[in-house]
Design an enzyme around this catalytic site. Structure first.
Site, PDB file in Angstrom:
ATOM      1  N   TYR A  95      19.856  90.330  64.299  1.00 52.43           N
ATOM      2  CA  TYR A  95      19.114  89.621  65.569  1.00 52.43           C
ATOM      3  C   TYR A  95      18.490  88.268  64.775  1.00 52.43           C
ATOM      4  O   TYR A  95      18.761  87.671  65.671  1.00 52.43           O
ATOM      5  CB  TYR A  95      19.017  90.689  67.073  1.00 52.43           C
TER       6      TYR A  95
ATOM      7  N   GLU B 256      22.126  99.931  70.510  1.00 53.83           N
ATOM      8  CA  GLU B 256      22.443 100.623  69.123  1.00 53.83           C
ATOM      9  C   GLU B 256      21.580 101.894  68.848  1.00 53.83           C
ATOM     10  O   GLU B 256      22.443 102.076  68.438  1.00 53.83           O
ATOM     11  CB  GLU B 256      22.865  99.304  67.845  1.00 53.83           C
TER      12      GLU B 256
END
Length: 398
Positions: A98, A140
């Site tokens: 990310y 996640e």
């Protein structure tokens, strides 16, 4: 969720950012893949990148998330985030990635919008990004924990069966002989293959067997390019090379289009084309558990011969206590169904129906509209998009 100052800035700049999202995402992917070519080679779908659909999906998700933060500041768009997180988990996305996306996305925003990206604007959109990214990381993490061992596992093809001219079913067992974790009907696995150029590309395929089996079963449609998109690299590889004895790498099962505990709830399961795959697994589960309430089964295809898993579709439905079947075919329908596109105008939809849709986007949008007209609550209509979620992209632009 979004600070008051950032909310005001995002609201003021959303039209400008939204108008340039396609250009921003195109520049973002180009910059990121130039710096990190391994991401395109081994993580991102090269076919979707070539067709531009991944850019559209990313732009739509950013716009939809930002709009939701402004319109519903006290509620997180969990349905949208869950769908994205399941796909990320099936790919093995990690938290550190990310930061890579952030670096190249914000470089692209600055490159496209130039001096309009003041420190205040950058800070506001930075907040939007990390609200979304951190939410996805948390979801996640939970998915990985629930999966137990989220890594790749080797599975041997024990049977290959031809369903139609362009669909093949593979039955697989774990090479290590270990236990086969359960899954929920409607979920998918990722399959990773090494292509001739050394790339290790990943694709998702719905599990078509009944939950609880000691094997995995997937049905793969060979994707042929149409000029706007290339041939499917992984589907062609599997059709050409995967035979009994071949070994494939599979992820744990993921996906949020799953049947709820609905023993007394009327259901409508609608599919078109290869979208039949998760629906067949749902029917298998319903037949196995003795679902008592009405089930309306709807499917559209090019012809009976192109209808993959048709025998399973019919067999599982016939085992249900109360079910109706409605098949439409564009050609050669004969006595197998009706001629034309799926049309629910004269299909009885019981009150309180919960619907599950899977197929091409125009099909699902049309069916959803008809269901709402028949009184089905929008919250009770669930869908699965194979590939980038362009439904979400279109909603983000509306």
């Amino acid at each position: 969720m979004l600070s008051e100052q950032s909310a005001a800035t995002v609201r003021a700049t959303l039209p400008a950012v939204g108008a340039h999202l396609d250009e921003i995402t195109e520049r973002f992917y180009a910059g990121m893949f130039a710096a990190r070519p391994e991401l395109l080679r081994d993580l991102f779908n090269r076919g979707n990148q070539a067709a531009g659909t991944q850019r559209q999906a990313l732009a739509g998700s950013i716009a939809a998330f930002a709009t939701h933060l402004l319109d519903h500041p006290d509620h997180r768009p969990d349905a949208m985030l869950s769908r994205i997180a399941h796909k990320h988990a099936s790919l093995g996305v990690t938290p550190d990635q990310y930061a890579i996306v952030h670096e190249h996305l914000f470089a692209a925003i600055a490159g496209v919008l130039g001096e309009a990206v003041t420190p205040e604007v950058a800070a506001a959109w930075d907040e939007v990004y990390w609200l979304m990214a951190n939410a996805l990381v948390a979801i996640e993490k939970r998915l990985y924990e629930e999966a137990g061992d989220p890594g790749w596992r080797q599975w041997e093809v024990v049977e290959r069966a031809t369903e139609t001219d362009d669909v093949v079913t593979f039955r697989l067992r774990p090479v290590d002989g270990g236990p086969v974790p359960g899954f929920r009907a409607g979920q998918y696995v990722s399959v990773r293959v090494e292509l001739p150029d050394g790339a290790r590309q990943i694709r998702q395929y719905s599990l078509t067997g009944a939950p609880g089996s000691t094997e995995r079963q997937i049905s793969v449609k060979r994707v042929n390019g149409d000029g706007s998109a290339p041939d499917g690299e992984v589907s062609h590889h599997l059709h050409t090379h995967a035979r009994a004895g071949s070994v494939l790498e599979l992820s744990a099962p993921y996906g949020d289009l799953v049947l709820d505990d609905a023993a007394d709830t009327p259901l409508l399961l609608a599919s078109a084309g290869i979208g039949v795959t998760p629906i067949v697994a749902m029917l298998a589960q319903l037949a196995e558990t003795g679902h008592r309430a009405p089930v309306t089964v709807v499917h559209g295809d090019r012809s009976p011969a192109a209808h993959a898993l048709r025998a399973d579709h019919v067999a599982y439905t016939s085992k249900l206590a109360e079910a109706s079947v409605h098949f439409w075919y564009e050609a050669d329908a004969g006595e197998s169904g009706r001629t034309g596109l799926v049309d629910l105008a004269d299909v009885d939809v019981p009150a309180g129906t919960r619907a599950y849709l899977c197929g091409p986007l125009p099909f699902m949008r049309r069916v959803r509209t008809q269901l709402i007209e028949k009184g089905v609550a929008p919250a009770d209509i669930h869908y699965e998009v194979f590939g980038p979620d362009l439904w979400l992209a279109q909603e983000g632009q509306e």
